[in-house]
Design a protein around this motif. Structure first.
Motif, PDB file in Angstrom:
ATOM      1  N   ALA A  21       0.829  -1.207   0.000  1.00  0.00           N
ATOM      2  CA  ALA A  21       0.000   0.000   0.000  1.00  0.00           C
ATOM      3  C   ALA A  21       0.862   1.256   0.000  1.00  0.00           C
ATOM      4  O   ALA A  21       0.532   2.242  -0.664  1.00  0.00           O
ATOM      5  CB  ALA A  21      -0.933  -0.010   1.217  1.00  0.00           C
ATOM      6  N   THR A  22       1.967   1.237   0.729  1.00  0.00           N
ATOM      7  CA  THR A  22       2.884   2.378   0.752  1.00  0.00           C
ATOM      8  C   THR A  22       3.445   2.639  -0.641  1.00  0.00           C
ATOM      9  O   THR A  22       3.463   3.774  -1.124  1.00  0.00           O
ATOM     10  CB  THR A  22       4.021   2.134   1.764  1.00  0.00           C
ATOM     11  OG1 THR A  22       3.462   2.136   3.081  1.00  0.00           O
ATOM     12  CG2 THR A  22       5.097   3.200   1.678  1.00  0.00           C
ATOM     13  N   PHE A  25       0.759   4.042  -2.965  1.00  0.00           N
ATOM     14  CA  PHE A  25       0.450   5.421  -2.615  1.00  0.00           C
ATOM     15  C   PHE A  25       1.491   6.386  -3.168  1.00  0.00           C
ATOM     16  O   PHE A  25       1.162   7.371  -3.832  1.00  0.00           O
ATOM     17  CB  PHE A  25       0.357   5.568  -1.090  1.00  0.00           C
ATOM     18  CG  PHE A  25       0.326   7.000  -0.643  1.00  0.00           C
ATOM     19  CD1 PHE A  25      -0.835   7.745  -0.725  1.00  0.00           C
ATOM     20  CD2 PHE A  25       1.472   7.619  -0.153  1.00  0.00           C
ATOM     21  CE1 PHE A  25      -0.865   9.072  -0.327  1.00  0.00           C
ATOM     22  CE2 PHE A  25       1.458   8.940   0.245  1.00  0.00           C
ATOM     23  CZ  PHE A  25       0.286   9.672   0.155  1.00  0.00           C
ATOM     24  N   GLY A  87      -4.994   8.224  -1.347  1.00  0.00           N
ATOM     25  CA  GLY A  87      -5.320   7.477  -0.135  1.00  0.00           C
ATOM     26  C   GLY A  87      -4.623   7.940   1.123  1.00  0.00           C
ATOM     27  O   GLY A  87      -4.759   7.305   2.177  1.00  0.00           O
ATOM     28  N   GLU A 107       0.574   8.204   5.375  1.00  0.00           N
ATOM     29  CA  GLU A 107       0.482   7.356   4.183  1.00  0.00           C
ATOM     30  C   GLU A 107      -0.157   6.019   4.584  1.00  0.00           C
ATOM     31  O   GLU A 107      -0.241   5.720   5.773  1.00  0.00           O
ATOM     32  CB  GLU A 107       1.860   7.191   3.536  1.00  0.00           C
ATOM     33  CG  GLU A 107       2.962   6.693   4.442  1.00  0.00           C
ATOM     34  CD  GLU A 107       3.065   5.181   4.469  1.00  0.00           C
ATOM     35  OE1 GLU A 107       2.407   4.496   3.667  1.00  0.00           O
ATOM     36  OE2 GLU A 107       3.802   4.672   5.322  1.00  0.00           O
ATOM     37  N   PRO A 108      -0.662   5.234   3.624  1.00  0.00           N
ATOM     38  CA  PRO A 108      -1.397   4.015   3.954  1.00  0.00           C
ATOM     39  C   PRO A 108      -0.640   2.996   4.806  1.00  0.00           C
ATOM     40  O   PRO A 108      -1.270   2.175   5.472  1.00  0.00           O
ATOM     41  CB  PRO A 108      -1.748   3.426   2.589  1.00  0.00           C
ATOM     42  CG  PRO A 108      -1.823   4.615   1.697  1.00  0.00           C
ATOM     43  CD  PRO A 108      -0.731   5.531   2.189  1.00  0.00           C
TER      44      PRO A 108
END
Length: 121
Positions: A21-22, A25, A87, A107-108
């Motif tokens: 996810a990071t 993003f 996000g 961040e995610p």
């Protein structure tokens, strides 16, 4: 990785609770690339400073005494919109400080970063 300069900061590593996810993003919000070195580490490309993200259970956050990584933007509002669209969660909305303005985001993967812009002259 670029050749290091003696006694200068060369590389920054940041924790992420969700490495995939990071990476997604930062690619979407800032156009960064990544080079994976196994399932728990990704080096950053195109970010202006060498570094990477590593899988960790505890994210970086300034309220816990962590270092705060601060990015620069020529268009702060547009960058904030990109962060939100990708996000990111705004931790602290745009505010003034001597010499500029900035905002903080999560961040995610859970880590806090900030973005600043110089005050228009």
């Amino acid at each position: 990785m670029s050749h290091p300069s003696h006694d200068k900061i060369h590389y920054v590593e940041l924790p992420s609770r969700d490495l995939a996810a990071t990476k997604a993003f930062f690619q979407k919000a800032f156009g960064w690339g990544f080079i994976d070195y196994g399932p728990q580490y990704a080096a950053i490309t195109g970010a202006g400073l060498d570094g990477g993200f590593f899988q960790a259970s505890t994210p970086a956050h300034s309220r816990n005494g962590s270092v705060l990584v601060v990015l620069y933007s020529d268009a702060l509002e547009a960058t904030q919109a990109n962060v939100e669209a990708a996000g990111g969660v705004i931790e602290q909305a745009i505010f003034d400080f001597p010499g500029g303005r900035r905002f903080h985001f999560i961040e995610p993967g859970g880590s806090e970063l900030a973005v600043w812009s110089a005050t228009a002259t």
